[in-house]
Enzyme design. Structure first.
Site, PDB file in Angstrom:
ATOM      1  CD  GLU A 172      -2.807   1.270   2.382  1.00  0.00           C
ATOM      2  OE1 GLU A 172      -3.943   0.884   2.124  1.00  0.00           O
ATOM      3  OE2 GLU A 172      -2.451   1.659   3.522  1.00  0.00           O
ATOM      4  NE  ARG A 227      -2.911  38.903  -7.757  1.00  0.00           N
ATOM      5  CZ  ARG A 227      -4.008  39.566  -7.507  1.00  0.00           C
ATOM      6  NH1 ARG A 227      -4.990  39.644  -8.415  1.00  0.00           N
ATOM      7  NH2 ARG A 227      -4.174  40.161  -6.337  1.00  0.00           N
ATOM      8  CD  GLN A 277      16.277  35.480  -5.868  1.00  0.00           C
ATOM      9  OE1 GLN A 277      16.570  35.930  -4.762  1.00  0.00           O
ATOM     10  NE2 GLN A 277      17.157  35.378  -6.827  1.00  0.00           N
TER      11      GLN A 277
END
Ligand code: FAD
Length: 388
Positions: free
Chosen positions: A244, A270, A281
């Site tokens: 799993e 944006r 940065q």
């Protein structure tokens, strides 16, 4: 290691991506709010063969190799934004179906696997209890043998899929023997008298994946329900958990890729202070870190698949990948929200949901702390492993 996919793998993944984008994202914001499992989409996943990936062809599956499964699951995670559906699928595949493939008798394989592949039988896995989680073998659910029958008593906690499950793999300890040698595993059908499931438990994320408590009250099952030999529960559980945790975060790669692409696009478009925010940065480095985490996560999971396909031991690698990818998933989820500012915090942008969903990854299938313990033990640093 060869990173080149075969033409068949590429074609399968291309179809899968289109399918997931088109079919698996309907009404997701509302379903997440209301905690609704997408039963119809589950059936669609069965129809396209996802529920049979690790099952041999003779039982209705495709018997896919580990690399095929790992890359297909990343693709699925990219196209399907419903992390709850994906989590239910993982619980079904790795903690329910795979142990039947690995440890099931011919009769159990015939009974369960075709229906599990076809989406007609959903599986759950019940080990955790209110008093034992990380210390999984501290379980107190008991089994008593009565001739050719077994009587189960106890309560199981946090069982994924329990409210929708048709069969639950239950672990119990022999009331007389106790200890590791006393643990056995049983496939208990949902309609067995004495088995009841609580109402779905409300939770922070993965809200479209139903979770419940399972109560066993003089729940009687035939000998044919036992999975593997009597006393082999520890082996069944250990194998199942390793399997799993090897695959459960493959879909997270897809989620991280999708959110990274969104962040790059957003940071380019944006504008603040007269320039795209990506030109700052502080923003661009955050996005580069997301990219590094994704690449490292993918490399760890692909190496794991490569080891599994070669039949080589991968216990340590599975533990390391589980810790790293789950922590990367959470950190990149936080970064994606941060890069989108106030919009990132809104439900509409669907990034806060990915973050809520990601947090569970550090807990399920053995917590990050337990995976580090396990790796430390494998590296010869600690004398005794916490086994989960
Ligand atoms: C979304 C989700 C789905 C789940 N699905 C299933 C399921 O289908 N079936 C199932 O059986 N269980 C399931 N679980 C339960 C899961 O396996 C347990 O929650 C997990 O193993 C931790 O156990 P616990 O919650 O009892 O925490 P605890 O074991 O009580 O741990 C609490 C904290 O202590 C830390 N801790 C404990 N022991 C140690 C140690 N030795 N060293 C360092 N730190 C330690 C843990 O890391 C954790 O941070 C699920 C859980 C979640 C969140």
């Amino acid at each position: 290691m060869d990173f080149e996919l075969t033409p068949e793998q590429r074609a399968f993944n291309e179809n899968l991506e289109k399918f997931a984008l088109r079919e698996l994202n309907d009404d997701l914001i509302d379903r997440d709010k209301d905690g609704v499992f997408a039963a119809e989409n589950w059936r669609k996943c069965a129809d396209i063969g996802l529920l049979g990936l690790p099952v041999p062809t003779g039982y209705g599956g495709s018997g896919a190799d580990a690399t095929t499964m790992m890359t297909a699951l990343e693709t699925l995670g990219y196209g399907c934004r419903d992390n709850g559906l994906l989590f239910s699928l993982h619980a079904h595949l790795w903690a329910g179906t795979s142990p039947v493939v690995r440890f099931g008798s011919a009769e159990q394989r015939e009974k369960y696997l075709p229906a599990m592949c076809a989406g007609e039988s959903i599986a759950g896995h019940a080990m955790s209890e209110p008093g034992s989680g990380s210390d999984a073998f501290g379980l107190t659910t008991t089994v008593i043998r009565r001739g050719d029958r077994y009587l189960l008593n106890g309560t199981k906690a946090f069982v994924s899929n329990a409210p929708i499950a048709d069969v639950i793999l239950v672990f119990a300890v022999d009331a007389q023997k106790r200890g590791f040698a006393g643990v056995s595993a049983f496939l208990v059908d949902r309609d067995t008298p004495g088995l009841t499931v609580s109402a779905p438990i409300s939770k922070m994320g993965l809200r479209t994946s139903p979770m419940g408590e399972v109560h066993l009250d003089d729940c009687e099952v035939p000998e044919s329900a036992r999975l593997g030999p009597e006393g082999a529960g520890v082996a069944v559980f250990t194998w199942t958990m390793e399997r799993e945790r090897s695959f459960i975060l493959a879909t997270a790669l897809g989620t991280m890729r999708r959110d990274l692409e969104r962040c790059v696009e957003y940071a380019r478009t944006r504008r603040q202070f007269g320039q795209p925010i990506g030109a700052f940065q502080a923003v661009s480095h955050r996005i580069v870190d997301m990219r590094m985490r994704l690449d490292a996560s993918r490399l760890m999971l692909h190496r794991l698949a490569w080891l599994i396909d070669k039949g080589e031991p991968s216990k340590t690698e599975a533990a390391l990948a589980k810790v790293y990818v789950s922590e990367a998933f959470v950190q990149s989820g936080l970064d994606a929200v941060q890069i989108h500012g106030g919009y990132g915090y809104t439900t509409e942008y669907e990034l806060e949901r990915d973050l809520r969903d990601a947090v569970a990854a550090r807990i399920y299938s053995g917590t990050s702390e337990i995976q580090r313990n396990l790796a430390a033990h494998q590296m010869g640093l600690t004398p005794r492993s916490t086994r989960k």
